[in-house]
Every structure is written in structure tokens, then in C-alpha cells.
Design a protein around this motif. Structure first.
Motif, PDB file in Angstrom:
ATOM      1  N   LYS A   1       0.938  -1.129   0.049  1.00 31.89           N
ATOM      2  CA  LYS A   1       0.117   0.021   0.045  1.00 31.89           C
ATOM      3  C   LYS A   1       0.991   1.237   0.098  1.00 31.89           C
ATOM      4  O   LYS A   1       2.035   1.206   0.505  1.00 31.89           O
ATOM      5  CB  LYS A   1      -1.068   0.048   1.211  1.00 31.89           C
ATOM      6  N   HIS A   2       0.220   2.377  -0.481  1.00 30.59           N
ATOM      7  CA  HIS A   2       1.059   3.777  -0.143  1.00 30.59           C
ATOM      8  C   HIS A   2       0.123   4.960   0.208  1.00 30.59           C
ATOM      9  O   HIS A   2      -1.005   4.667   0.233  1.00 30.59           O
ATOM     10  CB  HIS A   2       1.898   3.916  -1.869  1.00 30.59           C
ATOM     11  N   TYR A   3       0.777   5.799   0.505  1.00 31.98           N
ATOM     12  CA  TYR A   3      -0.181   6.941   0.916  1.00 31.98           C
ATOM     13  C   TYR A   3      -0.932   7.419  -0.323  1.00 31.98           C
ATOM     14  O   TYR A   3      -0.288   7.625  -1.675  1.00 31.98           O
ATOM     15  CB  TYR A   3       0.871   8.075   1.286  1.00 31.98           C
ATOM     16  N   ASP A   4      -2.106   7.856  -0.397  1.00 32.97           N
ATOM     17  CA  ASP A   4      -2.813   8.524  -1.402  1.00 32.97           C
ATOM     18  C   ASP A   4      -2.336   9.935  -1.629  1.00 32.97           C
ATOM     19  O   ASP A   4      -1.462  10.733  -0.848  1.00 32.97           O
ATOM     20  CB  ASP A   4      -4.335   8.571  -0.832  1.00 32.97           C
ATOM     21  N   ASP A   5      -2.779  10.485  -2.836  1.00 33.29           N
ATOM     22  CA  ASP A   5      -2.360  11.744  -3.108  1.00 33.29           C
ATOM     23  C   ASP A   5      -3.014  12.674  -2.003  1.00 33.29           C
ATOM     24  O   ASP A   5      -3.774  12.802  -1.644  1.00 33.29           O
ATOM     25  CB  ASP A   5      -2.945  12.493  -4.439  1.00 33.29           C
TER      26      ASP A   5
ATOM     27  N   ASN B   1      -3.712  -6.216  -3.663  1.00 38.12           N
ATOM     28  CA  ASN B   1      -3.526  -6.429  -2.502  1.00 38.12           C
ATOM     29  C   ASN B   1      -4.568  -7.610  -1.750  1.00 38.12           C
ATOM     30  O   ASN B   1      -5.912  -7.249  -2.146  1.00 38.12           O
ATOM     31  CB  ASN B   1      -3.651  -5.312  -1.536  1.00 38.12           C
ATOM     32  N   ALA B   2      -4.300  -8.634  -0.818  1.00 37.05           N
ATOM     33  CA  ALA B   2      -5.450  -9.487  -0.721  1.00 37.05           C
ATOM     34  C   ALA B   2      -6.281  -8.842   0.253  1.00 37.05           C
ATOM     35  O   ALA B   2      -7.458  -9.669   0.324  1.00 37.05           O
ATOM     36  CB  ALA B   2      -4.720 -10.652  -0.172  1.00 37.05           C
ATOM     37  N   ASP B   3      -6.136  -8.084   0.965  1.00 34.74           N
ATOM     38  CA  ASP B   3      -6.951  -7.553   2.001  1.00 34.74           C
ATOM     39  C   ASP B   3      -7.039  -5.855   2.090  1.00 34.74           C
ATOM     40  O   ASP B   3      -6.583  -5.335   2.858  1.00 34.74           O
ATOM     41  CB  ASP B   3      -6.311  -8.135   3.601  1.00 34.74           C
ATOM     42  N   LYS B   4      -7.894  -5.404   1.253  1.00 31.95           N
ATOM     43  CA  LYS B   4      -7.502  -4.114   0.940  1.00 31.95           C
ATOM     44  C   LYS B   4      -8.104  -3.225   1.807  1.00 31.95           C
ATOM     45  O   LYS B   4      -7.651  -2.153   2.369  1.00 31.95           O
ATOM     46  CB  LYS B   4      -8.266  -3.621  -0.539  1.00 31.95           C
ATOM     47  N   ALA B   5      -9.381  -3.583   2.517  1.00 34.51           N
ATOM     48  CA  ALA B   5     -10.050  -2.914   3.545  1.00 34.51           C
ATOM     49  C   ALA B   5      -9.183  -2.874   4.806  1.00 34.51           C
ATOM     50  O   ALA B   5      -9.123  -1.666   5.509  1.00 34.51           O
ATOM     51  CB  ALA B   5     -11.400  -3.538   4.087  1.00 34.51           C
ATOM     52  N   ARG B   6      -8.364  -4.035   5.283  1.00 35.37           N
ATOM     53  CA  ARG B   6      -7.539  -3.723   6.250  1.00 35.37           C
ATOM     54  C   ARG B   6      -6.284  -2.799   6.073  1.00 35.37           C
ATOM     55  O   ARG B   6      -5.986  -2.087   6.933  1.00 35.37           O
ATOM     56  CB  ARG B   6      -7.327  -5.121   6.796  1.00 35.37           C
TER      57      ARG B   6
END
Length: 295
Positions: A230-234, A271-276
Motif C-alpha cells: 500500500k502507499h499514501y494517497d495523493d 492486495n489480498a486485504d484492501k480494507a484492512r
């Protein structure tokens, strides 16, 4: 008589040269406590550091020595073995700076931890209202069976401006792995920030400052599909500091600062667990308190 005069003259020259030679002097000593913590329920403290600092000077050269010890505090873990106060890291740091011109300093830093060593090249430039500074370092990973990926990392301000009590800089963080990368692990990272600084109050003894760090964009590159990344959103990371420095005496200062960071994440496509991934680690706190005695 002439020999005696020549001998006295030679002794005078040697004495003057010895007197004019620079000496290694201690310029400052101090201690600092830093507490860093991501958002958690309960009373955990991720990292508590105690740093001991010494500053030295030799002519146009300046040196810094730092020794640090880390503790973790955990009272809410269901596993009894993980509860309590534990220490699993320490730091040895050596800084060297050389004043090259009135505007430019060049430096080197070594930072050693339990799991890695870092070797830095550094610069600090100030001319009129413009400034630039940065660190570029090689990070050698230690103590991992079978080896681990090393990194070439950097944090730098290509350009900054200052006017009176205000200062602003464009900040870049770029990291690139060195050698063989593990599948699905990030091997490159880019982040762009705008950083703003201001002196809110400056009295005879007390100075109050603030700092803002605003992430414009961030991005990972992966070896493979990057399932766990994951990474920081804009514009997804904002950190605000409030700091104070109090002059106790002509030589002694005490200081502190507190920073709070808001985070918005974007999970990678696979990503297998985007929500988390996008709803953990959404806040960060940094607290620093210390003292410095200048000679």
C-alpha cells in the motif's frame, strides 16, 4: 650572539604556529527522549528512544556523536510473553561536517543499528533567501539468515526559500533496492512533499515554532504483483509539529516538540486485504523532549 637570536626567532615562530593551530573542543552535550507511536488501542508505545549527544569542533570541522537505546512498551497484548517493557534496538551515530564555503557545508554520517548500517553523504547550502539540503545513504542490512536486500535511500530538499520567520522547502524521498529483490516486495519508492516552517513567537528566553509536512504524492514499484503493498494517497499524509525552546541560562536550553500525522492509504491493486490495509496505521504521533548545554 647571532645564533642565539636565530634560535629565539625560530622558537617564536614554532610557538606562534602551535598557538594558532586549531584544537579539538567540546561544543555541546545533551540528552533527548523521543517517543514514536502509530494508532493503537490501549497503552502501547511502539518506540521509546533515549539519545545521548556530544558536539565537537576542530577548526572548520564539526563532529557529532550520538548513542541511543530503544524500548517498546506493551501492556495490552493477549500473549503474556509480549507484555511489559522490552528493548530490541540501539544506535551509534557519528556525524562529520566540513565548511567548504560561506554558503556550503558537506558532511558524512555513519548510523549503526542492530539490523542495519547506514553510510550517508550530506550537504547543507544557504545563500540569501535560498537553501538546499539533503542526505543520500547506502543501507546495508545485517543479521538476516540467507542475506537480505540492501537499499540506496535519499531524503533531500532540491530547493527551498526563507523570508523572515518563514521557511518553505520542496522535499523528495527516493529509495531503491540494491541486488536481488524478493517477489512481491516493493523495490522502489518515491514521495514528494511540501514542508513549511514558521517561528510563532520569539522572546528573550522562549521560542515557539511550528512545522507542516504535506505529502503531495507517493508511489511504490514492485518485483512481481505486490500483493501486500500500500502507499499514501495523493495528499494523503499531513504531519503538524508544535515546538518550544526555553533558554534556562546563557548556556543551557530545554526543548520539546509534539507532532501528529493524519494518513490516508491506497492499497495496491492486487492486495489480498484492501480494507484492512487502508484502515490500519491511519495516524502517527511523535513526541520529543530534551536538553542541550553549549560551551
Amino acid at each position: 650572539m647571532k645564533k642565539l637570536a636565530l634560535l629565539l626567532a625560530a622558537l617564536g615562530v614554532v610557538s606562534a604556529a602551535a598557538y594558532a593551530a586549531p584544537e579539538l573542543t567540546v561544543t555541546s552535550i545533551g540528552q533527548e527522549i523521543e517517543i514514536e507511536n502509530e494508532d493503537h488501542n490501549g497503552t502501547d508505545l511502539d518506540d521509546v528512544w533515549l539519545f545521548n549527544n556530544v558536539g565537537l569542533a576542530y577548526g572548520d570541522w564539526s563532529f557529532g556523536l550520538q548513542a541511543g537505546k530503544q524500548w517498546g512498551v506493551n501492556f495490552d497484548d493477549d500473549n503474556e510473553k509480549n507484555k511489559g517493557v522490552t528493548s530490541d534496538d540501539s544506535r551509534l551515530q557519528i556525524d562529520v561536517w566540513k565548511k567548504v564555503t560561506d554558503d556550503l557545508k558537506l558532511g558524512f554520517r555513519y548510523r549503526g543499528h542492530k539490523t542495519y548500517d547506514r553510510y550517508y553523504a550530506r550537504w547543507d547550502y544557504n545563500h540569501g533567501m535560498f537553501w538546499s539540503s539533503g542526505d543520500v545513504w547506502y543501507e546495508a542490512t545485517n543479521g538476516t539468515p540467507g542475506g537480505a536486500t540492501d537499499w540506496l535511500k535519499s531524503e533531500f530538499f532540491p530547493i527551498g526559500v526563507k523570508y523572515g520567520a518563514f521557511k518553505a522547502g520542496y522535499f523528495v524521498n527516493y529509495n531503491k533496492s540494491v541486488g536481488t529483490d524478493d517477489a512481491n516486495q516493493a523495490n522502489e519508492y518515491f514521495e514528494h512533499q511540501l514542508r513549511l516552517y514558521a517561528t510563532l513567537y520569539k522572546g528573550e528566553r522562549l521560542t515557539v515554532t511550528t512545522e507542516g509536512r504535506f505529502t503531495i504524492s507517493a508511489e511504490n514499484e514492485y518485483e512481481g504483483v505486490g500483493e501486500t503493498g500500500k502507499h499514501y494517497d495523493d495528499f494523503g499524509r499531513t504531519r503538524i509539529y508544535l515546538g518550544a525552546d526555553y533558554k534556562v541560562s546563557e548556556n543551557l536550553n530545554v526543548y520539546g516538540k509534539y507532532g501528529y500525522e493524519f494518513r490516508d492509504w491506497v492499497a495496491e491493486e492486487n492486495n489480498a486485504d484492501k480494507a484492512r490495509a487502508e484502515h490500519t496505521g491511519n495516524a502517527y504521533q511523535d513526541f520529543v523532549v530534551g536538553w542541550k548545554y553549549t560551551f
